[in-house]
Design an enzyme around this catalytic site. Structure first.
Site, PDB file in Angstrom:
ATOM      1  N   LYS A  13       0.836  -1.210   0.000  1.00  0.00           N
ATOM      2  CA  LYS A  13       0.000   0.000   0.000  1.00  0.00           C
ATOM      3  C   LYS A  13       0.866   1.255   0.000  1.00  0.00           C
ATOM      4  O   LYS A  13       0.665   2.169  -0.798  1.00  0.00           O
ATOM      5  CB  LYS A  13      -0.940   0.019   1.223  1.00  0.00           C
ATOM      6  CG  LYS A  13      -1.841  -1.198   1.322  1.00  0.00           C
ATOM      7  CD  LYS A  13      -2.752  -1.140   2.538  1.00  0.00           C
ATOM      8  CE  LYS A  13      -2.046  -1.171   3.882  1.00  0.00           C
ATOM      9  NZ  LYS A  13      -1.329  -2.426   4.173  1.00  0.00           N
ATOM     10  N   ARG A  88     -10.047   0.323   7.940  1.00  0.00           N
ATOM     11  CA  ARG A  88      -9.592  -1.027   8.243  1.00  0.00           C
ATOM     12  C   ARG A  88     -10.648  -1.845   8.965  1.00  0.00           C
ATOM     13  O   ARG A  88     -10.391  -2.990   9.320  1.00  0.00           O
ATOM     14  CB  ARG A  88      -8.381  -0.923   9.165  1.00  0.00           C
ATOM     15  CG  ARG A  88      -7.081  -1.381   8.551  1.00  0.00           C
ATOM     16  CD  ARG A  88      -6.057  -0.981   9.572  1.00  0.00           C
ATOM     17  NE  ARG A  88      -4.833  -1.656   9.497  1.00  0.00           N
ATOM     18  CZ  ARG A  88      -3.748  -1.149   8.919  1.00  0.00           C
ATOM     19  NH1 ARG A  88      -3.811  -0.029   8.258  1.00  0.00           N
ATOM     20  NH2 ARG A  88      -2.626  -1.783   9.000  1.00  0.00           N
ATOM     21  N   ARG A 127      11.892  -5.332   4.845  1.00  0.00           N
ATOM     22  CA  ARG A 127      11.557  -3.912   4.649  1.00  0.00           C
ATOM     23  C   ARG A 127      12.422  -2.975   5.500  1.00  0.00           C
ATOM     24  O   ARG A 127      12.643  -3.203   6.674  1.00  0.00           O
ATOM     25  CB  ARG A 127      10.090  -3.667   5.022  1.00  0.00           C
ATOM     26  CG  ARG A 127       9.757  -2.174   5.005  1.00  0.00           C
ATOM     27  CD  ARG A 127       8.299  -1.901   5.114  1.00  0.00           C
ATOM     28  NE  ARG A 127       7.707  -2.408   6.328  1.00  0.00           N
ATOM     29  CZ  ARG A 127       6.408  -2.453   6.533  1.00  0.00           C
ATOM     30  NH1 ARG A 127       5.576  -2.050   5.600  1.00  0.00           N
ATOM     31  NH2 ARG A 127       5.940  -2.931   7.666  1.00  0.00           N
ATOM     32  N   ARG A 160      10.884  -1.028  11.269  1.00  0.00           N
ATOM     33  CA  ARG A 160       9.796  -0.646  12.163  1.00  0.00           C
ATOM     34  C   ARG A 160       9.727  -1.555  13.383  1.00  0.00           C
ATOM     35  O   ARG A 160       9.976  -2.746  13.293  1.00  0.00           O
ATOM     36  CB  ARG A 160       8.461  -0.708  11.394  1.00  0.00           C
ATOM     37  CG  ARG A 160       8.185   0.575  10.664  1.00  0.00           C
ATOM     38  CD  ARG A 160       7.007   0.520   9.715  1.00  0.00           C
ATOM     39  NE  ARG A 160       5.863  -0.243  10.169  1.00  0.00           N
ATOM     40  CZ  ARG A 160       4.752  -0.393   9.439  1.00  0.00           C
ATOM     41  NH1 ARG A 160       4.665   0.182   8.249  1.00  0.00           N
ATOM     42  NH2 ARG A 160       3.744  -1.098   9.897  1.00  0.00           N
ATOM     43  N   ARG A 171      -0.478  -9.182  12.864  1.00  0.00           N
ATOM     44  CA  ARG A 171      -1.087  -8.152  12.008  1.00  0.00           C
ATOM     45  C   ARG A 171      -1.806  -8.791  10.823  1.00  0.00           C
ATOM     46  O   ARG A 171      -2.864  -8.332  10.420  1.00  0.00           O
ATOM     47  CB  ARG A 171      -0.015  -7.161  11.516  1.00  0.00           C
ATOM     48  CG  ARG A 171       0.256  -6.082  12.549  1.00  0.00           C
ATOM     49  CD  ARG A 171       1.618  -5.440  12.389  1.00  0.00           C
ATOM     50  NE  ARG A 171       1.851  -4.884  11.092  1.00  0.00           N
ATOM     51  CZ  ARG A 171       3.048  -4.831  10.494  1.00  0.00           C
ATOM     52  NH1 ARG A 171       4.100  -5.328  11.108  1.00  0.00           N
ATOM     53  NH2 ARG A 171       3.179  -4.295   9.323  1.00  0.00           N
TER      54      ARG A 171
HETATM   55  P1  AP5 Z   1       4.817  -1.671   1.933  1.00  0.00           P
HETATM   56  O1  AP5 Z   1       4.521  -0.770   0.780  1.00  0.00           O
HETATM   57  O2  AP5 Z   1       5.504  -1.095   3.120  1.00  0.00           O
HETATM   58  O3  AP5 Z   1       3.486  -2.449   2.376  1.00  0.00           O
HETATM   59  P2  AP5 Z   1       2.214  -1.919   3.169  1.00  0.00           P
HETATM   60  O4  AP5 Z   1       1.009  -2.551   2.535  1.00  0.00           O
HETATM   61  O5  AP5 Z   1       2.229  -0.440   3.282  1.00  0.00           O
HETATM   62  O6  AP5 Z   1       2.454  -2.638   4.557  1.00  0.00           O
HETATM   63  P3  AP5 Z   1       2.415  -2.075   6.060  1.00  0.00           P
HETATM   64  O7  AP5 Z   1       3.162  -3.044   6.928  1.00  0.00           O
HETATM   65  O8  AP5 Z   1       2.785  -0.643   6.131  1.00  0.00           O
HETATM   66  O9  AP5 Z   1       0.932  -2.241   6.356  1.00  0.00           O
HETATM   67  P4  AP5 Z   1       0.305  -2.277   7.731  1.00  0.00           P
HETATM   68  O10 AP5 Z   1      -1.097  -2.236   7.276  1.00  0.00           O
HETATM   69  O11 AP5 Z   1       0.644  -3.396   8.630  1.00  0.00           O
HETATM   70  O12 AP5 Z   1       0.954  -1.047   8.495  1.00  0.00           O
HETATM   71  P5  AP5 Z   1       0.410   0.395   8.828  1.00  0.00           P
HETATM   72  O13 AP5 Z   1       1.534   1.300   8.949  1.00  0.00           O
HETATM   73  O14 AP5 Z   1      -0.717   0.756   7.946  1.00  0.00           O
HETATM   74  O15 AP5 Z   1       5.677  -2.910   1.335  1.00  0.00           O
HETATM   75  C1  AP5 Z   1       6.225  -3.896   2.216  1.00  0.00           C
HETATM   76  C2  AP5 Z   1       7.608  -4.323   1.709  1.00  0.00           C
HETATM   77  O16 AP5 Z   1       7.445  -5.020   0.470  1.00  0.00           O
HETATM   78  C3  AP5 Z   1       8.571  -3.155   1.404  1.00  0.00           C
HETATM   79  O17 AP5 Z   1       9.852  -3.551   1.760  1.00  0.00           O
HETATM   80  C4  AP5 Z   1       8.456  -2.957  -0.123  1.00  0.00           C
HETATM   81  O18 AP5 Z   1       9.663  -2.464  -0.679  1.00  0.00           O
HETATM   82  C5  AP5 Z   1       8.174  -4.381  -0.593  1.00  0.00           C
HETATM   83  N1  AP5 Z   1       7.273  -4.456  -1.753  1.00  0.00           N
HETATM   84  C6  AP5 Z   1       6.136  -3.724  -1.949  1.00  0.00           C
HETATM   85  N2  AP5 Z   1       5.553  -4.085  -3.120  1.00  0.00           N
HETATM   86  C7  AP5 Z   1       6.339  -5.080  -3.661  1.00  0.00           C
HETATM   87  C8  AP5 Z   1       6.253  -5.881  -4.859  1.00  0.00           C
HETATM   88  N3  AP5 Z   1       5.250  -5.733  -5.748  1.00  0.00           N
HETATM   89  N4  AP5 Z   1       7.220  -6.797  -5.077  1.00  0.00           N
HETATM   90  C9  AP5 Z   1       8.247  -6.961  -4.193  1.00  0.00           C
HETATM   91  N5  AP5 Z   1       8.382  -6.247  -3.043  1.00  0.00           N
HETATM   92  C10 AP5 Z   1       7.432  -5.311  -2.778  1.00  0.00           C
HETATM   93  O19 AP5 Z   1      -0.214   0.137  10.291  1.00  0.00           O
HETATM   94  C11 AP5 Z   1       0.618  -0.148  11.399  1.00  0.00           C
HETATM   95  C12 AP5 Z   1      -0.231  -0.275  12.665  1.00  0.00           C
HETATM   96  O20 AP5 Z   1      -0.898   0.968  12.933  1.00  0.00           O
HETATM   97  C13 AP5 Z   1      -1.365  -1.305  12.607  1.00  0.00           C
HETATM   98  O21 AP5 Z   1      -0.908  -2.601  12.927  1.00  0.00           O
HETATM   99  C14 AP5 Z   1      -2.330  -0.742  13.662  1.00  0.00           C
HETATM  100  O22 AP5 Z   1      -1.892  -1.018  14.953  1.00  0.00           O
HETATM  101  C15 AP5 Z   1      -2.210   0.746  13.432  1.00  0.00           C
HETATM  102  N6  AP5 Z   1      -3.176   1.233  12.437  1.00  0.00           N
HETATM  103  C16 AP5 Z   1      -2.877   1.799  11.226  1.00  0.00           C
HETATM  104  N7  AP5 Z   1      -3.998   2.128  10.568  1.00  0.00           N
HETATM  105  C17 AP5 Z   1      -5.032   1.750  11.372  1.00  0.00           C
HETATM  106  C18 AP5 Z   1      -6.443   1.810  11.230  1.00  0.00           C
HETATM  107  N8  AP5 Z   1      -7.034   2.310  10.120  1.00  0.00           N
HETATM  108  N9  AP5 Z   1      -7.210   1.343  12.249  1.00  0.00           N
HETATM  109  C19 AP5 Z   1      -6.649   0.855  13.378  1.00  0.00           C
HETATM  110  N10 AP5 Z   1      -5.324   0.750  13.567  1.00  0.00           N
HETATM  111  C20 AP5 Z   1      -4.507   1.194  12.568  1.00  0.00           C
HETATM  112 MG    MG Z   2       2.437   0.923   4.882  1.00  0.00          MG
END
Ligand code: AP5
Ligand code: MG
Length: 220
Positions: A13, A88, A127, A160, A171
């Site tokens: 994402k 989410r 990552r 992270r 997660r």
């Molecule tokens: P990346 O682009 O970082 O993936 P992502 O989908 O953004 O994954 P996240 O871990 O950020 O998602 P998340 O939902 O757990 O975390 P968030 O910060 O939102 O890509 C991942 C890796 O893969 C990278 O190294 C990239 O280079 C590589 N990659 C990407 N695409 C690729 C491809 N096509 N091929 C090969 N490699 C690739 O949330 C964190 C925490 O915050 C949650 O756990 C929760 O506690 C809280 N939180 C956030 N939002 C909410 C919400 N709406 N409600 C409640 N709690 C929330």
């Molecule tokens: Mg992300």
């Protein structure tokens, strides 16, 4: 346009939201990044969120919705937003409909980036993130030019806190329980487009661009 990027942790994402800058010059609102910024500033919100984030659980809806509502009321969000990681839960999706509705807007398109669990785990393990701009890299799939340093900001990259193996698995489980139902929520509304997130980063980007062009009624 108001665009939602939906997908499990590690689906890409954040990666895809950053790449959309040229075709969709809109602010990216990442709820995860907002929580991490609040934590870096040691605010009450950030410290509350940390407890949930460290466990791999979702931060409660009322906290998350309030934070996003505040962010999208700012002037730079007046013409649309790329939502990354929000909504989410079904309650968050309903709240987003209300918030946008009050602004005379609606969710225009939801891109679901589909990736299987083994691939998600491999991506999360490799990552590295820039603490300044939030850009993400991967040891194998999108390495930085100078090892350990952001290509844009030239500051050291970090891993992270919630990228430990236990938290990653939690997660993903939380995603399947609480967020995956949003696929049906948006499919029923005719808003969901699914893309194969297991292609390379540029191929996923190309599919997302096609979906945006189609939603806007442009020729692909
Ligand atoms: P990346 O682009 O970082 O993936 P992502 O989908 O953004 O994954 P996240 O871990 O950020 O998602 P998340 O939902 O757990 O975390 P968030 O910060 O939102 O890509 C991942 C890796 O893969 C990278 O190294 C990239 O280079 C590589 N990659 C990407 N695409 C690729 C491809 N096509 N091929 C090969 N490699 C690739 O949330 C964190 C925490 O915050 C949650 O756990 C929760 O506690 C809280 N939180 C956030 N939002 C909410 C919400 N709406 N409600 C409640 N709690 C929330
Ligand atoms: Mg992300």
């Amino acid at each position: 346009m108001d665009l939602v990027l939906l997908g499990a942790p590690g689906a890409g994402k954040g990666t895809q939201a950053s790449l959309l800058g040229e075709i969709l010059p809109l602010p990216r609102v990442s709820s995860g990044d907002l929580f991490r910024a609040a934590l870096a500033n040691q605010t009450e919100l950030g410290l509350k969120a940390k407890v949930y984030m460290d466990r791999g659980e979702l931060v409660p809806d009322e906290i998350t919705i309030g934070m996003v509502a505040e962010r999208i009321s700012q002037p730079d969000c007046a013409h649309g937003v790329i939502f990354d990681g929000f909504p989410r839960t079904v309650a968050q999706a309903q709240a987003l409909d209300d918030l946008l509705g009050r602004m005379g807007r609606k969710v225009d398109l939801v891109i679901y980036i589909r990736v299987s669990t083994p691939v998600l785990l491999e991506r999360l393990a490799g990552r590295w993130t820039c603490p300044k701009c939030g850009r993400v890299y991967h040891r194998l799939y999108s390495p930085e030019k100078v090892q350990g340093e952001c290509d844009d900001c030239h500051v050291p990259l970090y891993q992270r806190d919630d990228d430990t193996p236990e938290t990653q698995s939690r997660r993903i489980a939380v995603y399947l329980e609480q967020t995956a139902p949003l696929q049906a929520f948006y499919r029923e509304r005719g808003l969901l487009v699914e893309v194969n997130g297991e292609q390379d980063i540029q191929a996923v980007h190309a599919d997302i661009v096609k979906a945006i062009q189609k939603a806007r009624g442009e020729a692909a």
